[in-house]
Structures are given as structure tokens and as C-alpha cells.
Write an enzyme that holds these catalytic residues in place. Structure first.
Site, PDB file in Angstrom:
ATOM      1  N   LYS A  36     128.780 -21.348 -14.531  1.00  0.00           N
ATOM      2  CA  LYS A  36     129.655 -22.278 -13.804  1.00  0.00           C
ATOM      3  C   LYS A  36     129.012 -22.840 -12.536  1.00  0.00           C
ATOM      4  O   LYS A  36     129.323 -23.961 -12.143  1.00  0.00           O
ATOM      5  CB  LYS A  36     130.980 -21.603 -13.473  1.00  0.00           C
ATOM      6  CG  LYS A  36     130.881 -20.477 -12.457  1.00  0.00           C
ATOM      7  CD  LYS A  36     132.189 -19.705 -12.380  1.00  0.00           C
ATOM      8  CE  LYS A  36     132.115 -18.639 -11.305  1.00  0.00           C
ATOM      9  NZ  LYS A  36     133.074 -17.551 -11.513  1.00  0.00           N
ATOM     10  N   ARG A 130     142.314 -10.211  -6.764  1.00  0.00           N
ATOM     11  CA  ARG A 130     142.353 -11.441  -7.554  1.00  0.00           C
ATOM     12  C   ARG A 130     143.003 -11.048  -8.876  1.00  0.00           C
ATOM     13  O   ARG A 130     144.043 -10.408  -8.862  1.00  0.00           O
ATOM     14  CB  ARG A 130     140.962 -12.070  -7.689  1.00  0.00           C
ATOM     15  CG  ARG A 130     141.041 -13.595  -7.914  1.00  0.00           C
ATOM     16  CD  ARG A 130     139.697 -14.278  -7.992  1.00  0.00           C
ATOM     17  NE  ARG A 130     138.992 -14.010  -9.241  1.00  0.00           N
ATOM     18  CZ  ARG A 130     137.832 -14.542  -9.585  1.00  0.00           C
ATOM     19  NH1 ARG A 130     137.234 -15.391  -8.766  1.00  0.00           N
ATOM     20  NH2 ARG A 130     137.249 -14.241 -10.729  1.00  0.00           N
TER      21      ARG A 130
HETATM   22  C1  LIG Z   1     132.347 -16.486 -11.284  1.00  0.00           C
HETATM   23  C2  LIG Z   1     132.550 -15.186 -11.943  1.00  0.00           C
HETATM   24  C3  LIG Z   1     131.461 -14.333 -12.164  1.00  0.00           C
HETATM   25  C4  LIG Z   1     130.066 -14.637 -11.677  1.00  0.00           C
HETATM   26  O1  LIG Z   1     130.015 -14.483 -10.282  1.00  0.00           O
HETATM   27  P1  LIG Z   1     128.615 -14.482  -9.491  1.00  0.00           P
HETATM   28  O2  LIG Z   1     128.977 -13.973  -8.154  1.00  0.00           O
HETATM   29  O3  LIG Z   1     128.137 -15.887  -9.466  1.00  0.00           O
HETATM   30  O4  LIG Z   1     127.706 -13.585 -10.231  1.00  0.00           O
HETATM   31  C5  LIG Z   1     131.691 -13.147 -12.846  1.00  0.00           C
HETATM   32  N1  LIG Z   1     132.927 -12.809 -13.270  1.00  0.00           N
HETATM   33  C6  LIG Z   1     134.009 -13.589 -13.060  1.00  0.00           C
HETATM   34  C7  LIG Z   1     135.337 -13.144 -13.553  1.00  0.00           C
HETATM   35  C8  LIG Z   1     133.854 -14.806 -12.394  1.00  0.00           C
HETATM   36  O5  LIG Z   1     134.932 -15.593 -12.185  1.00  0.00           O
END
Ligand SMILES: *Cc1c(COP(=O)(O)O)cnc(C)c1O
Length: 357
Positions: A36, A130
Site C-alpha cells: 500500500k 485499532r
Molecule cells: C499497513 C499495514 C501493515 C504494514 O505496515 P508497515 O508498518 O508498513 O509494515 C501490516 N498490517 C496491517 C494490518 C496494516 O494495515
């Protein structure tokens, strides 16, 4: 055309090799790579698809996952599915993250309609607040597992946690071992074996590197660690990674000597903020054709260390270039490394051209 985000695939591959070594060899985990941060850019997707150590490709947006459906790697949807995207989730996603029975029921019905079995990872909240069922609400956790096991078109794949995103809680032995305990309790109660216990994002990889990841965690999900080389728990650089695989370039459209203090009564700026100005006297200022619509000025670092970022509006970035050794001219291009928020905005802005090195 500028602004332009240059993506160095050779450097990203180095980062991928480095985080893979930590995650798999040191941490004993499977690896989910999260796209993402770069909106699942096609060049990035190709790199991941051809890399043997990437077990899952994951994203929070179904639009991104659609682009690599049927590509040969398993896909995971990180954000809890919306009711309005259920049919796409079942069609394009192998594993979705869930915490709501109502959504799991929709997935089951849709999977039946499509003649599929859909995998579910149940999110457990260990205190970051969250998504996820709160870890102390064991009855709710067991009820969700029971529902999954009773649903013919759902496969219960395991449990996961997300930390350091909302509450900024750092993953450690004490909280992550609660996830492992929860997994064990589920296994005992329902006489099943979980395929996945996913121990978090880029803030958990430091534990693998130190050999402190609790036994039983068998998956990590990595975005920022791979894209920017960051351990996001303590902000250190992960061994073997680089922080300049992504470089943002923007072009100078005005270069003038001006005073550093605005003239007149100070109200609020274009974003409703009351700005504070430092009196630097008369300075040599560059305006770049990029702004807050395209990036986050707080999350970009000029490669020329003698440049200071003074501020930005929607479409303009103001720099103090007085101290630089370079004699900048209108039309020159200035380069920046990016932080997470700068990267996210540049990747998302359609006004920022994407290029590959
Ligand atoms: C965005 C996200 C990640 C990745 O996070 P990073 O800090 O970029 O490694 C992993 N798990 C979930 C649920 C996320 O929303």
C-alpha cells in the site's frame, strides 16, 4: 515531467533480501509484503511476484489487490472488509483479516455463491486499540472462531495483531506472547491447528533481528521495513537495507532573495494553521512545484543537506537554499528522500509521475 518519484528496483530488491533474511532465517516466520505504501505500483508488484521468499502479497485496498489477482502468489487484504466490497474480496483475495461476525457471515454467503472457500485471519487487539477483538474478551474470540468453524465456505486460518499504528504501542515479548497464548487456547478448545499467528508489521521485525520474537509467532507483515528500511518500533535502520530506494524530484519555479518574515498582520495559512516564522534575514529562497496535495513536507529530507524546508501550501514548497554550496537556478531539480507519510502521498498523487531506475 516533474514532480517525479523514482523507484530504484535494484535497491528495493536489496531491501527485500535483507528483510527476508531477518524475517525468515532469524525469525522463523513466513513473510507478507505490504504494497500500500506505493499503491501497488506495477514495477514493485513484478519484483515481489518474482521473489521466491515472498509468501503473501498484502494490501489494505481491494483496488490494489485486484491488480495482482491470479499472479501466482497468495494475496491478503489487511483492512477489515467493507460490506460493500464483499464480492470482490471473495473473488480476488485469498486471506482477509476480520473482527466482525456480521462480515464473516457475508463472506461465507458470498463464498458459497462463488463456489469458493475463503480464508480468515481473526484480528486480536492487544492494546493498540485499532482493529481486533480485545484480547481479554475471550468469549467473543471463541464465539468468532466457532462461527468460522461452523461456516462451510470459511476456513479459519489463524490469528493476528496490529500494533504501533493507532496507539503507538510497541510489540514486545509480553504483549506478543499474549497472542501466542490466545492461539494455543483456541487450538486446545477447538482441537484444531492454526496455520498462521501473525505478529505484526514493520514494528515487530526488530524482535526477529534480536532473536526475541516469541516462539509461536510464525508470520510478519512488512511494508515500511522493506520500502524504506525502517524498524518502526524504535526508528533504527534495519541491517542490509537502504533508505534511498525511493527518491522524489521536484523542479524550481522561482528563485529569489526575499526576507524570511511575512509583512502584515498574520492570520491563518491555507490549512487553517497559524504559522510561526523564524527571522533568518534576507535569504535565497527556492519555490518548488510540489505541495501538500502531493507530499508531506514534514516527511521529506533534501539530499543536499544544506537545504532547509521552510513550509508549503497545496502546490508550492518553499526552501531556504542560502547555505547550499550549489548555485541553484530556475529549472533545476531538487531531490529528497522520503518518510512514510511523504511516500504515501507521493504514491497516491496522480500529479507525481512514477519512474523506475
Ligand atoms: C499497513 C499495514 C501493515 C504494514 O505496515 P508497515 O508498518 O508498513 O509494515 C501490516 N498490517 C496491517 C494490518 C496494516 O494495515
Amino acid at each position: 515531467m516533474y514532480p517525479r518519484l523514482n523507484i530504484d528496483l535494484t535497491k528495493l530488491k536489496e531491501n527485500l533480501n535483507a528483510v527476508s533474511k531477518i524475517t525468515k532465517q532469524q525469525g522463523g516466520c513466513s513473510m507478507m509484503i505490504v504494497t500500500k505504501g506505493l499503491c501497488a505500483e506495477p514495477g514493485l508488484a513484478n519484483l515481489l511476484l518474482s521473489h521466491p521468499e515472498v509468501d503473501f502479497i498484502a494490501d489494505s485496498r481491494i483496488q490494489n489487490i485486484k491488480t495482482f489477482a491470479g499472479c501466482g502468489k497468495k494475496t491478503a487484504l489487511l483492512r477489515l472488509p467493507m460490506a460493500s466490497e464483499i464480492s470482490d474480496v471473495v473473488r480476488y483475495v485469498d486471506l482477509s483479516f476480520n473482527s466482525e461476525l456480521a462480515t464473516i457471515r457475508l463472506l461465507d454467503q458470498e463464498a458459497e455463491r462463488q463456489g469458493k472457500v475463503h480464508d480468515i485471519l481473526l484480528m486480536i487487539d492487544l492494546g493498540d486499540l485499532r482493529e481486533g477483538i480485545f484480547y481479554q474478551d475471550e468469549d467473543q474470540i471463541f464465539a468468532a472462531v466457532e462461527e468460522c468453524l461452523a461456516s462451510k465456505h470459511i476456513r479459519f486460518y489463524g490469528v493476528g495483531v496490529n500494533l504501533t499504528c493507532y496507539g503507538a504501542v510497541i510489540p514486545k515479548e509480553d504483549n506478543l506472547s499474549v497472542l501466542v497464548e490466545t492461539a494455543r487456547k483456541i487450538e486446545e478448545k477447538f482441537k484444531i491447528q492454526l496455520k498462521m499467528v501473525s505478529g505484526g508489521n514493520s514494528s515487530s521485525i526488530y524482535l526477529a533481528e534480536r532473536g526475541e520474537l516469541p516462539k509461536g509467532i510464525n508470520n510478519l507483515r512488512l511494508g515500511e521495513a522493506f520500502l524504506l528500511g525502517n524498524d518502526t518500533a524504535y526508528g533504527t535502520r534495519l541491517p542490509g537495507t537502504v533508505d534511498d530506494a525511493l527518491i522524489l524530484e521536484a523542479q524550481i519555479i522561482e528563485l529569489k532573495h526575499k526576507r524570511s518574515l511575512p509583512i502584515g498582520e498574520i492570520g491563518v495559512d491555507a490549512f487553517g494553521q497559524r504559522p510561526v516564522y523564524e527571522d533568518r534575514g534576507v535569504i535565497k529562497r527556492a519555490i518548488l512545484a510540489i505541495g501538500k496535495q502531493d507530499t508531506d513536507p514534514e516527511s521529506m529530507i533534501p539530499l543536499d543537506k544544506k537545504i532547509d524546508i521552510l513550509g508549503a501550501s497545496s502546490d508550492h514548497l518553499i526552501l531556504d537554499v542560502s547555505k547550499s554550496d550549489r548555485d541553484y537556478k530556475v529549472g533545476d531539480v531538487i531531490s529528497f528522500r522520503l518518510g512514510y507519510s511523504g511516500m504515501l502521498k507521493c504514491a497516491t498523487s496522480r500529479y507525481v509521475e512514477k519512474g523506475y531506475l
